[in-house]
Structures are given as C-alpha cells and as structure tokens.
Design an enzyme around this catalytic site. Structure first.
Site, PDB file in Angstrom:
ATOM      1  CG  ASP A   1      -7.172   3.440  -1.657  1.00 40.05           C
ATOM      2  OD1 ASP A   1      -7.693   2.313  -1.617  1.00 40.05           O
ATOM      3  OD2 ASP A   1      -7.249   4.254  -0.722  1.00 40.05           O
TER       4      ASP A   1
ATOM      5  CE  LYS B   1      -4.501   0.675  -0.041  1.00 36.23           C
ATOM      6  NZ  LYS B   1      -5.472  -0.125  -0.803  1.00 36.23           N
TER       7      LYS B   1
END
Length: 447
Positions: free
Chosen positions: A168, A128
C-alpha cells in the site's frame, strides 16, 4: 434489539464503541446509509445482527517494532494488523508505512476492504495493516532492518490460508521483498504469503498496473452503460504514484486525454495531454524517490499550480488517486461548475461525505473506491491463485481477467443500484458487497 434498527441509532452505537476514530466512522456511515434500509427489508440479516458484526474486526493486533538506524540509534515504531472479516476467504489487504497510520485509518481501510474484496467475486476476506514508520529519506539498509523487525512480529499471525498482506502507501516492491525474505527465513517454507512480489519469486504480471487500469476499465463500463465512449473525454487526475500513472496510461490507450497529475506540493496542467513519452518521464522521476511533479512542468513548459489540487480544471471525468478526503465539498462544486460528468475514485475514500452529496445531487456519476479501485486486490487474488497452482499467466490473460472482473463489478453495481434516473453506484457497490459476506456469515450460524 434489531427491530429498532435505524441509521442514527446504528451510528451512535458504532461511535460509542469506537471513540476518536473519525475515518472509521466516516467509512461505516457511507456504507450504512445504503445498507441499513436493505437490512431492514431482510429480517434474517437484522435478527442475526449481521451489520453490527461486520463493523467489528475479527481481531486487532498491535505490536512494537524495534530497529536500528544507520547511525546505530535504536528506533521504535508501532505495527498493526487489523484482521477484519474472513467469512469468504483468508484475510487480504495491504500494509501501509506512513507517519499518519493509526488504528482509525486501518479500521476504515479494512472495513472498506470487506466490501471491495467481496465485489471481486474472488474467495478473499479483508484485512489491513501497517506502521507509523516513514520509509522516505531512509536508506535501503534502514528499510530492510525495519521490514525484518516488522515481519518478525507479524509472522505469527499470517499465512497463505490465514492472512495474505500486500503493499500500500509506502510499501512497494523493495519493502515487499524484504518482508517476504524475512517471512521465508522464519517460516522455513516458500509460500504465497504476500502479494505484490517480484516476478522472480512468485509475483504476478499486471499487478503494479492493476488498480489504475481497473479504474479506467470501470469508467469505460460506466460510459458504455449510458451509450457513451471514453474516446475524446478530458480527464483530470490527482496523484502521481502507481495508481495515477497507470490509470493515466490506460485512459490514453482507451482514447481519453489526461491533462493533470499532482503531488503533495501542487499539480501540473498540460493542456496538450500527457502522452506516453511524458508518462515514462514521470515514472522515472518518481521512481528515483526524490522527483517532484513540478519538474515535469519545467521540462515540458506547462502550467504548475503550487499548493493546489486539480479540481478547478475543466474536464469530463475526474479521478482522485492520491489519498483519503482529498476532494471536499468546494472541490466537488468546482468540478460541477466546470462540466465534470463522472468521478471515479482511484484512492480509498478520497471524497468527503459532503463532496459526494454535491456530486450525486448534481447528477454527476460517482464511482466509489470499493468498486472502482478493486482492480489491485483482484490481481492480488489472481497472484494467490497462480502461487497455489505453481504457474504464471501471461500479461494479456491477466489484463483480460482484470477487465472482466471490473465489468462484473460494474454489473453488480447496476443490479443493486439502479434507480428511476441513473445508477446509484454507492448503493449498488455497498449492497452487492454486503450481501455476499452477509450470506456467508448467516450460513455459519448466528453466533
């Protein structure tokens, strides 16, 4: 050392090693609560310290991002990439551009991604990343300059067989395009190093719909397991972004009635249901990057509740699709009181620990995000496959593959989470996701 493994001692160690990271502590506790007993029952995992190793990222990369705004001012942001675990494949996970981004949030997301990606059955590890940069209110040229500066640093750590980022919050088609263009210039090659790309340059059909569609498919599987149908169920959703809108779209197609959507300012309640025409209006409204959900209420003459979340509305199913920790203990009590029978997480960790306990303690089916919203990363994995094979599958084939993956994830949750009364989806998702990664780590050796 590992003979004395307990949840309390394990969490003490995590908190000591990661001070000041509450979101990460919360994510680890939620997993460890169900995985620690499983580890204790399986000495090989305990003796190799697998869970301890899984809570430490392989590496955490932080870097300075310097860019110039339209007024000629030099601006400085911080960039991150947390490469969490590549035991079963290259690191895979989104980039988030939002002022709230910090190391704790990215570590929580990366840790969750480890289990989510494992559940998809695809050969992808977990990572991430992102930045505290806020794309809202910025011109296209400013966003382009920031993305180019960000990728100039990130390019050293990613690759199609190393780490494949995606989008995202704050990173949509525009940002992915700028990032990919800069990667291509610097690497001097055309490879599938990012997912969520445009269809013109290697993107996949059904990618933008995948997370929302997958959550709806997961609910359908949950209900079928109980001998029920989705048709006729009243659904409340939070959020009005990509996940919420496509979840609402698929729920409608499967026979459900969606009555709420929200944004940071409040929520709308449309008792007649949000139909296809209304959904298209919201997509245009939100696509302009300036529309608010309150405009929907004004246009269609329905209720608007400023500064509130939709959890007080009577429903059969709730889908928190906005952000982490948006559904707390009192919200959970409101849902129980209003007859809610299932909560399916479209966002990452949107329900607090206390809220989860209220839901499960009252017999509400609770589907954690690592299982229910895995559709997005699943289709990202399928995009990687298409890029590697230099082909593109049809929307029908991709949606069929997505549904099959979500049904398979549900089956694993049932296999590892079945109890005397009902399925514990948290335990099922955590143990199933843990086991695949843990077995791979064991196979590589203890150190």
């Amino acid at each position: 050392m590992y003979r004395d493994l307990s949840l309390e001692k394990f969490m003490q160690g995590v908190i000591r090693r990661n001070p000041g990271e509450p979101e990460f502590h919360q994510a680890v506790h939620e997993v460890a609560e169900s995985v620690v007993p499983y580890v204790i029952q399986h000495p090989a995992y305990r003796e190799a310290g697998i869970l301890e190793r899984m809570t430490e990222p392989d590496r955490t990369i932080m870097f300075r991002v310097v860019w110039e705004d339209d007024a000629g001012n030099i601006r400085v942001n911080r960039g991150y990439r947390v490469q969490f675990n590549n035991a079963i494949g290259p690191y895979k996970g989104g980039l988030r551009f939002h002022p709230s981004v910090n190391l704790s949030i990215l570590k929580f997301l990366g840790f969750e991604q480890t289990f989510k990606n494992s559940l998809t059955t695809l050969p992808i590890g977990a990572g991430k990343g992102g930045s505290d940069f806020d794309p809202k209110g910025k011109s296209d040229r400013e966003v382009m300059r920031f993305c180019q500066a960000f990728m100039t640093e990130l390019v050293h750590y990613i690759g199609p067989n190393i780490d494949v980022p995606a989008g995202d919050i704050g990173v949509g088609a525009r940002e992915i395009s700028f990032l990919f263009g800069q990667y291509k210039r610097m690497a001097r090659e055309f490879t599938g190093v990012l997912t969520g790309k445009g269809l013109e340059y290697g993107g996949s059909l059904v990618r933008k719909e995948a997370t929302g569609y997958g959550a709806a498919f997961f609910l359908e599987a949950m209900l079928h397991h109980r001998g029920e149908q989705l048709e006729g169920k009243t659904c409340v959703l939070s959020g009005s972004g990509n996940v919420a809108l496509h979840c609402a779209e698929k729920l409608r197609q499967l026979g459900g009635t969606v009555v709420t959507l929200s944004d940071s300012a409040g929520f709308v309640y449309d008792k007649d249901g949000i139909d296809e025409e209304k959904l298209e209006y919201i997509k245009v409204l939100k696509g302009e990057r300036r529309g608010r959900i309150a405009d929907y209420a004004e246009r269609y003459g329905c209720e608007y509740h400023a500064g509130k979340a939709p959890w007080g509305v009577a429903c059969d199913v709730a889908f928190p699709c906005a952000t982490q920790n948006e559904l707390d203990q009192q919200d959970a009590r409101d849902l129980v009181a209003n007859g809610c029978r299932a909560v399916v997480e479209g966002a990452n960790m949107p329900t607090t620990v206390e809220g989860i306990k209220v839901l499960t303690g009252n017999g509400v089916l609770y589907a954690p995000g690592k299982a229910a919203n895995a559709g997005g990363v699943a289709v990202s994995g399928l995009e990687m496959t298409q890029n590697s094979m230099r082909l593109a599958w049809s929307a029908e084939e991709l949606e069929g593959r997505l549904k099959a993956i979500m049904q398979d994830i549900h089956g694993k949750c049932v296999e590892y989470g079945s109890g005397d009364e009902q399925v514990d989806y948290v335990k099922g998702a955590n143990v199933a996701g843990f086991r695949k990664v843990a077995d791979a780590m064991l196979a590589y050796g203890a150190v």
